[in-house]
Design a protein around this motif. Structure first.
Motif, short mmCIF file in Angstrom:
data_model
loop_
_atom_site.label_atom_id
_atom_site.label_comp_id
_atom_site.label_asym_id
_atom_site.label_seq_id
_atom_site.Cartn_x
_atom_site.Cartn_y
_atom_site.Cartn_z
N THR A 256 36.44 85.81 48.52
CA THR A 256 37.66 84.49 48.29
C THR A 256 36.77 83.28 47.96
N LYS A 257 35.64 83.10 48.62
CA LYS A 257 35.26 81.73 48.92
C LYS A 257 33.99 81.69 47.55
N ASP A 258 33.60 82.76 46.77
CA ASP A 258 32.77 82.70 45.84
C ASP A 258 33.37 82.40 44.67
N ASP A 259 33.17 81.20 43.96
CA ASP A 259 33.81 80.87 42.84
C ASP A 259 33.20 81.28 41.38
N GLN A 260 31.73 81.47 41.47
CA GLN A 260 30.88 81.87 40.53
C GLN A 260 31.24 83.42 40.20
N SER A 261 30.86 84.24 41.08
CA SER A 261 31.20 85.62 40.95
C SER A 261 31.97 86.28 42.03
N VAL A 262 33.11 86.93 41.59
CA VAL A 262 34.11 87.47 42.50
C VAL A 262 33.66 88.85 42.75
N SER A 263 33.84 89.29 43.94
CA SER A 263 33.57 90.71 44.39
C SER A 263 34.92 91.27 44.67
N ARG A 264 34.66 92.83 44.47
CA ARG A 264 35.77 93.40 44.37
C ARG A 264 35.44 94.61 45.50
N ILE A 265 36.74 95.25 45.98
CA ILE A 265 36.75 96.26 46.75
C ILE A 265 37.79 97.48 46.18
N LEU A 266 37.08 98.50 45.66
CA LEU A 266 37.88 99.48 44.80
C LEU A 266 38.56 98.92 43.67
N GLY A 267 38.11 97.85 43.10
CA GLY A 267 38.44 97.36 41.94
C GLY A 267 39.50 96.21 42.24
N TYR A 268 39.61 95.94 43.35
CA TYR A 268 40.67 94.77 43.91
C TYR A 268 39.99 93.45 44.40
N THR A 269 40.42 92.36 44.13
CA THR A 269 39.77 91.26 44.68
C THR A 269 41.02 90.58 45.73
N PRO A 270 40.85 90.50 46.96
CA PRO A 270 41.63 89.72 47.93
C PRO A 270 41.47 88.23 47.89
N MET A 271 42.47 87.52 47.87
CA MET A 271 42.15 85.90 47.70
C MET A 271 43.14 85.36 48.44
N THR A 272 43.00 84.19 49.22
CA THR A 272 43.91 83.31 49.98
C THR A 272 44.51 82.26 49.03
N VAL A 273 45.74 82.09 49.06
CA VAL A 273 46.37 81.04 48.25
C VAL A 273 46.09 79.87 48.86
N GLU A 274 45.81 78.75 47.99
CA GLU A 274 45.36 77.50 48.53
C GLU A 274 46.47 76.22 48.42
N SER A 275 47.66 76.58 47.67
CA SER A 275 48.51 75.63 47.31
C SER A 275 49.87 76.64 47.10
N ASP A 276 51.01 75.58 46.91
CA ASP A 276 52.33 76.06 46.67
C ASP A 276 52.60 76.17 45.04
N SER A 277 51.57 76.10 44.44
CA SER A 277 51.91 75.90 42.89
C SER A 277 52.60 77.19 42.35
N MET A 278 52.52 78.21 42.80
CA MET A 278 53.25 79.62 42.53
C MET A 278 54.51 79.85 43.14
N LYS A 279 54.92 79.05 44.10
CA LYS A 279 56.18 79.18 44.99
C LYS A 279 57.21 79.19 44.01
N PRO A 280 58.15 80.22 44.08
CA PRO A 280 58.22 81.00 45.30
C PRO A 280 57.67 82.47 45.02
N THR A 281 56.90 82.67 43.92
CA THR A 281 56.39 84.21 43.83
C THR A 281 55.37 84.59 44.86
N PHE A 282 54.64 83.29 45.31
CA PHE A 282 53.75 83.49 46.49
C PHE A 282 53.60 82.19 46.95
N CYS A 283 53.14 81.95 48.13
CA CYS A 283 52.95 80.62 48.75
C CYS A 283 51.52 80.60 49.39
N LYS A 284 51.29 79.08 49.88
CA LYS A 284 50.01 78.82 50.41
C LYS A 284 49.88 79.44 51.74
#
Length: 251
Positions: free
Chosen positions: A33-61
């Motif tokens: 989640t911290k690597d902005d240049q190359s994104v790592s994956r686990i079984l094809g999925y990447t977990p990421m922490t939301v840093e802002s409320d720009s997509m609220k209410p779909t998901f939040c900071k």
């Protein structure tokens, strides 16, 4: 009792190994989640922490979102995607909804917008090469945990501390095994010494009995010789008495 102790040792080892494996997994995902240049994956999925409320209410900071690698040709307007972009003059990852898709000579470009950005689209238009993956779901507030795990304190608590505890436990276990082994060897040596002492006593007793038997045999031999000497003397005296008696009869 020993069986319960052995089971307890196995359970503790399994728990510690599980903690270390989970810690390693957390470390991997937080680094992803911290690597902005190359994104790592686990079984094809990447977990990421939301840093802002720009997509609220779909998901939040503070939520943890999951991004899956996708075929960009199948993306459509309304899909939520994660992509490389520029935010505050810094290269970063962003997750917004596709507002519009344009295609020129087979090349697609995407205009994105945050659900909570009051209808104002993102400044930068992105292409297929900027897209990391498609949003597939989230877990509320778990991103805060991931952010903590990505910190120095989180790394210390989740990675270093469990490994240290596991190392200490293994050292303690080795020390206890060494103590039990030394104790077993000491007991075995004591038993061997006791057995050796008993055998020595038996040998000494047997030698003593042999000496006594030899002495008794010598005594018996001496008594027999004395008896034979007495018998020979008696026979000699008897023969002499007989001769004297014959001699007196002739006179």
């Amino acid at each position: 009792m020993k069986t319960l102790k052995r089971i307890g040792t196995i359970v503790i080892s399994v728990i510690l190994w599980a903690i270390i494996l989970l810690a390693a997994l957390y470390a991997f995902t937080t680094m992803a989640t911290k690597d902005d240049q190359s994104v790592s994956r686990i079984l094809g999925y990447t977990p990421m922490t939301v840093e802002s409320d720009s997509m609220k209410p779909t998901f939040c900071k503070g939520d943890l979102i999951f991004i899956k690698k996708c075929d960009t040709s199948k993306l459509k307007e309304g899909d939520i995607i994660t992509f490389h972009t520029i935010i505050d003059n810094q290269y970063a990852l962003n997750t917004h909804r596709i507002q519009k898709i344009d295609e020129v000579n087979g090349v697609r470009s995407y205009t994105t917008i945050g659900d909570n950005n009051n209808g104002v689209a993102d400044q930068h238009v992105i292409s297929d090469g900027d897209i990391v993956g498609k949003y597939v779901g989230h877990i509320s507030n778990l991103g805060k945990v991931m952010s903590f795990l990505s910190s120095s304190m989180g790394f210390l608590i989740v990675i270093v501390l469990p490994m240290l505890l596991f190392f200490i436990y293994q050292v303690y276990n080795l020390i206890m095994i060494s103590i039990r082994l030394k104790k077993a060897i000491a007991v075995e040596n004591a038993e061997e010494l006791a057995k050796a002492g008993l055998n020595k006593a038996d040998v000494e007793q047997a030698a003593k009995d042999k000496d006594e038997a030899q002495a008794a045999l010598e005594e018996a031999k001496r008594l027999r010789e004395e008896a034979e000497a007495i018998r020979a003397k008696a026979e000699k005296e008897l023969e002499k008495a007989k001769q004297d008696e014959d001699k007196n009869g002739e006179e």
